[in-house]
Design a protein around this motif. Sequence first.
Motif, short mmCIF file in Angstrom:
data_model
loop_
_atom_site.label_atom_id
_atom_site.label_comp_id
_atom_site.label_asym_id
_atom_site.label_seq_id
_atom_site.Cartn_x
_atom_site.Cartn_y
_atom_site.Cartn_z
N SER A 72 2.25 7.39 8.58
CA SER A 72 2.75 7.43 7.20
C SER A 72 1.64 7.79 6.23
N TRP A 73 0.44 7.26 6.44
CA TRP A 73 -0.69 7.60 5.57
C TRP A 73 -1.09 9.06 5.74
N LEU B 147 1.38 11.21 3.88
CA LEU B 147 1.15 11.20 2.43
C LEU B 147 -0.07 12.06 2.06
N LEU B 148 -1.12 11.99 2.87
CA LEU B 148 -2.29 12.83 2.61
C LEU B 148 -1.94 14.31 2.75
N LEU C 67 0.82 -1.21 0.00
CA LEU C 67 0.00 0.00 0.00
C LEU C 67 0.86 1.26 0.00
N ASN C 68 1.85 1.31 0.88
CA ASN C 68 2.68 2.51 0.95
C ASN C 68 3.48 2.71 -0.33
N THR D 43 8.54 7.86 3.89
CA THR D 43 7.43 6.93 4.09
C THR D 43 7.93 5.49 4.22
N PHE E 278 0.96 4.14 -2.80
CA PHE E 278 0.66 5.54 -2.49
C PHE E 278 1.82 6.45 -2.90
N CYS E 279 3.05 6.00 -2.68
CA CYS E 279 4.21 6.82 -3.03
C CYS E 279 4.31 7.01 -4.54
N GLY F 224 -0.42 4.55 10.36
CA GLY F 224 -1.37 5.67 10.26
C GLY F 224 -0.65 6.99 10.06
N THR G 49 7.58 3.05 7.44
CA THR G 49 7.07 1.69 7.28
C THR G 49 8.01 0.68 7.91
#
Length: 454
Positions: A431-432, A435-436, A242-243, A278, A246-247, A429, A282
């Motif tokens: 890291s997300w 990113l947001l 996922l990370n 990120t 997203f990256c 959370g 992780t």
Amino acid sequence: MGACLGACSLLSCASCLCGSAPCILCACCPASRNSTVSRLIFTVFLFLGVLVSIIMLSPGVESQLYKLPWVCEDGVGTPVGLQGHIDCGSLLGYRAVYRMSFATAAFFFLFTLLMICVRSSRDPRAAIQNGFWFFKFLVLVGITVGAFYIPDGSFSNIWFYFGVVGSFLFILIQLVLFIDFAHSWNQRWLGKAEERDSRAWYAGLFFFTLLFYALSIAGVTLLFVFYTQPGACHEGKVFISLNLTFCVCVSIIAVLPKVQEAQPNSGLLQASVVTLYTIFVTWLALSNVPDQKCNPHLLTHLSNGTFLAGPEGYETHWWDAPSIVGLVVFILCTFFISVRSSDHRQVNSLMQTEDSPPMLEAAQQQQQVACEGRAFDNEQDGVTYSYSFFHFCLVLASLHIMMTLTNWYKPGETRKMVSTWTAVWVKIGASWAGLLLYLWTLVAPLLLPNRDFS
């Protein structure tokens, strides 16, 4: 005569410790801003607390203190000597780190409340912020001594959750600092490339962007190798995938024509820094997975020298790679908070700092020449940073370093350090959320075209 001169010299140094920041510098040092010197000294106070925590975690110190009858209780809990009521378990290991963190957090939280709404150095409270260092050091020492007398009870369990929340917020602050650093770096090198008409600056930006992405890819590969197993570790595989996805998405968005038109300074350098950070977060998250098959850092009784047991079965752990790298990143970010204000209005608004207008900078340069070897007051017309928010950042930093040094291990009922999924989810959370936050900086000018995001 020499003794009298020496005594006078000591008295002058003592007066500087009790006075304002301008006394801190000596004649051989360059003139510096009062605001910068004060932030650096407060940061040194924080680093002193970190140093004490590291010393308390040292196995050599722990084993030696258990031999001292005036410090420790004996094996059956009978007080020995004058100070026998002090338990080594309260002084050393994770409980010492928790108490040291409580002391520094309480110290900076006190100043957070005290410095609310200070507008300029003419405010009487500004003298407390920029001076009386000797007395402030005594206050910190007093709070620290008192913290070590807090009954164990449920203190460690409750303070663990304070550390979780504070560390989550400080991880986001770290990401903001990294993004701001990348923005400034990109802007300055592009400016030099245009001024000097040289392609070397473009090549440098391309090299570091490629380097950061290469390190990120290598990091992802290592995470899959060491933190996943065939047919197992499904959570770790999902987090890494996922990370990584997203990256890739934010990197693509950063170079879209619409985004480039609204944000000319955005680019792959900033996206590569966010990607690398990120992947780092992780890694920190996966190092807390409470499954030995999926976590090579998980501490067990089978690891030779991993645990050091005290007389009450209390156990501590020593360094691993995530803790060391996390400590280095913490030191760099905390120092970065202390020495500079951002070149970007939005970051200054978020971090409660201000950039100086050109006329004010010229006046400060003249004052700097006149005050060579001393710190000069650059906040008579207005503070350059929020005193209160700066101390609140140091509160969060105190909580974050507590979690870093203890590797986010939760104190268990048997006074052993146990890894939990709480730490994993908090870091993932964070890291997300980071990113947001970066994604918002990219698309905000498109979604809100009537606002100024320059």
